[in-house]
Every structure is written in C-alpha cells, then in structure tokens.
Write a protein that holds these residues in place. Structure first.
Motif, PDB file in Angstrom:
ATOM      1  N   ARG A 104       0.859  -1.191   0.000  1.00  0.00           N
ATOM      2  CA  ARG A 104       0.000   0.000   0.000  1.00  0.00           C
ATOM      3  C   ARG A 104       0.893   1.239   0.000  1.00  0.00           C
ATOM      4  N   GLU A 105       1.132   1.820   1.172  1.00  0.00           N
ATOM      5  CA  GLU A 105       2.016   2.979   1.233  1.00  0.00           C
ATOM      6  C   GLU A 105       3.319   2.589   1.937  1.00  0.00           C
ATOM      7  N   ARG A 109       1.728  12.946   0.792  1.00  0.00           N
ATOM      8  CA  ARG A 109       2.749  12.746  -0.250  1.00  0.00           C
ATOM      9  C   ARG A 109       2.431  13.511  -1.538  1.00  0.00           C
ATOM     10  N   LYS A 110       1.188  13.913  -1.702  1.00  0.00           N
ATOM     11  CA  LYS A 110       0.859  14.757  -2.852  1.00  0.00           C
ATOM     12  C   LYS A 110       1.572  16.099  -2.712  1.00  0.00           C
ATOM     13  N   SER A 170      -7.206   2.063   6.202  1.00  0.00           N
ATOM     14  CA  SER A 170      -7.538   2.843   5.004  1.00  0.00           C
ATOM     15  C   SER A 170      -7.561   4.354   5.262  1.00  0.00           C
ATOM     16  N   ILE A 218      -1.828   9.447   4.257  1.00  0.00           N
ATOM     17  CA  ILE A 218      -0.447   9.394   3.735  1.00  0.00           C
ATOM     18  C   ILE A 218      -0.423   9.871   2.281  1.00  0.00           C
ATOM     19  N   GLN A 219      -1.409   9.406   1.492  1.00  0.00           N
ATOM     20  CA  GLN A 219      -1.469   9.832   0.082  1.00  0.00           C
ATOM     21  C   GLN A 219      -1.626  11.348  -0.018  1.00  0.00           C
ATOM     22  N   ALA A 220      -2.460  11.921   0.841  1.00  0.00           N
ATOM     23  CA  ALA A 220      -2.670  13.377   0.834  1.00  0.00           C
ATOM     24  C   ALA A 220      -1.366  14.109   1.175  1.00  0.00           C
ATOM     25  N   GLU A 265      -3.983   5.326   5.139  1.00  0.00           N
ATOM     26  CA  GLU A 265      -3.521   5.229   3.756  1.00  0.00           C
ATOM     27  C   GLU A 265      -3.919   6.507   2.988  1.00  0.00           C
ATOM     28  N   ALA A 266      -5.181   6.932   3.140  1.00  0.00           N
ATOM     29  CA  ALA A 266      -5.653   8.153   2.463  1.00  0.00           C
ATOM     30  C   ALA A 266      -4.905   9.382   2.974  1.00  0.00           C
ATOM     31  N   SER A 288      -6.850  16.700  -0.581  1.00  0.00           N
ATOM     32  CA  SER A 288      -6.804  15.388  -1.217  1.00  0.00           C
ATOM     33  C   SER A 288      -7.685  14.452  -0.417  1.00  0.00           C
ATOM     34  N   PRO A 302       6.315  14.610  -1.666  1.00  0.00           N
ATOM     35  CA  PRO A 302       6.512  13.228  -2.127  1.00  0.00           C
ATOM     36  C   PRO A 302       7.686  12.485  -1.484  1.00  0.00           C
TER      37      PRO A 302
END
Ligand SMILES: [Zn+2]
Length: 240
Positions: free
Chosen positions: A70-71, A223-224, A213, A219-221, A216-217, A187, A227
């Motif tokens: 995943r991340e 890293r946007k 989850s 972390i994605q926000a 995960e969301a 994000s 990065p």
C-alpha cells in the motif's frame, strides 16, 4: 509581588488541589472503581491491558504487514491490541466519548516509554495527529490523537504539528472553499498545508487502526504535497 490577597489565592488553590480527590474521586478508567491516588487505572485492571509488545519484535509485526503493498512506511508501532469487549475498548471509549483527554496523554507517555527511543534514533522531526472533522473536535473539545501526541512529546520532545492538516466533512466542501482558504492542498477528505515540506520524517499519531484505510488516504494526501517525506505510524491500539 506577594500581597495578602495573592497568598489567600495560592493557599486556596493548594487546598483545592489537595482535596480535589475528595470532591471528584479518581476512578479507574476500566472498572470505574475509586482510586486511592491520581492513577488512571487500578492495579487489578492494569494487567488486563492487552499490550502488543511490538517493541520486542525482530520480525515484521501485523501492523507492518497491514501497509505492505500500500504505502511505504518506515516504522510502525501500536501499544495495545483492540478487541471487542476488551479493556482497550473501554480505554478508547473513555478517551473519545467520556471527556477524558488525560487518558490520551497517559497512554502517549506509555507509548513513548516503549517506542520513544526508536522515534528519536529514526530522526522523527514531527508528530502529526490524524485530524478529525472540526465539528467533531468542537463537540468533543479535543482531538484524541493530539492528546496521545502530547504524551509522546512530553517524553521525547518531538514537536507536535499545529494547523498543518485538517479533515473536511465531505469531499464536496472542497468546492465551497473560498479564495482565501488557508488550505493549500486538498486530497480526499484531508487538507494539507505546504508548510509540511520543511519536515523530513513525520510520525502520524492515531488512536486505533482497523483496516488502515484512513491512514492510507492521509499518507497519500501528505505525499501529494511532500513526495519525498519519510512516514512512520504510532497508534494507541490496533485491531487484533
Ligand atoms: Zn480497575
């Protein structure tokens, strides 16, 4: 200045402090029996806590494995296992729904006792509590993950992020953002400030991890916006 009025005020304060346990007796967070001291958990309930002992693992833990594929996360830690009807559930209930923010800082200190030196040797430079909706925070009076971070900060000195991230009620509210919104990036349901770029290794602080989850969301926000950031995870509990 030490006027008579101030002296009276001081002794009154001391009296209140000394007698507060009579006025508001301390109760065990788990069995709710009266406690003799300012402890939060009685000596009968303390051994009932389901410690993960993750700090003793050499092999990957179930929490490490949760993020595989995943991340990318550097290190993960959870202090307690969460099970339906367990003492951990009671601890989380007190923290989230019973107006006991001190539960968070107490368990934050317990986390730091077992995992704090790893955070320091891994050069974690920021504790970032997982944000909750502003409305929830208003109703509860605090973000429970920030309380946990405060306990970790107390023993490690690692700073806690202030106003670097937030959570929106609905993804739709994004369209309602004014031109002068303080948020630079949105994000998913998370808002992340550009100021996050000055940190190299961020430890996300959570209260309980189930599917992973939300993290995960989050972390994605992050890293946007940033990065190359290294991310670790620290939680009070994880589902067993
Ligand atoms: Zn008890």
């Amino acid at each position: 200045m030490n006027t008579a009025a101030e002296k009276v005020k001081l002794s009154l304060k001391k009296w209140l402090k000394d007698t507060s346990h009579i006025l508001f007796p301390a109760q065990c967070l788990i069995c709710e029996d009266e406690l003799p001291s300012n402890n939060l958990i009685c000596s009968f309930c303390e051994p009932e806590l389901l410690y993960t002992h993750f700090e003793k693992y050499n092999e990957p833990t179930s929490l490490d494995q949760l993020f595989w594929g995943r991340e990318q996360v550097s290190t993960t830690y959870a202090l307690l296992f969460y099970k339906e009807g367990s003492s951990t559930q009671q601890v989380l209930h007190q923290l989230k729904y019973n107006n006991k923010p001190e539960t968070g800082s107490l368990f934050g200190e317990k986390i730091a006792e077992k995992w704090g030196k790893n955070l320091i040797t891994e050069n974690v430079d920021l504790l970032l509590p997982v944000p909750i909706h502003a409305k929830k925070k208003f109703l509860r009076g605090y973000n429970q993950s920030t309380m946990i971070a405060e306990g970790i900060n107390k023993l490690t000195g690692i700073p806690i992020a202030k106003n670097l991230s937030g959570k929106l009620q609905h993804t739709g509210s994004q369209t309602k953002r004014g031109r002068f919104s303080r948020w630079d990036n949105v994000s998913g349901n998370f808002t992340i400030s550009n100021k996050i770029k000055q940190y190299k290794h961020i430890a996300l602080v959570d209260d309980v991890i189930t599917t992973g989850s939300t993290l995960e969301a989050f972390i994605q926000a992050i890293r946007k916006v940033h990065p190359t950031v290294q991310i670790s995870i620290v939680s009070l509990a994880v589902t067993k």
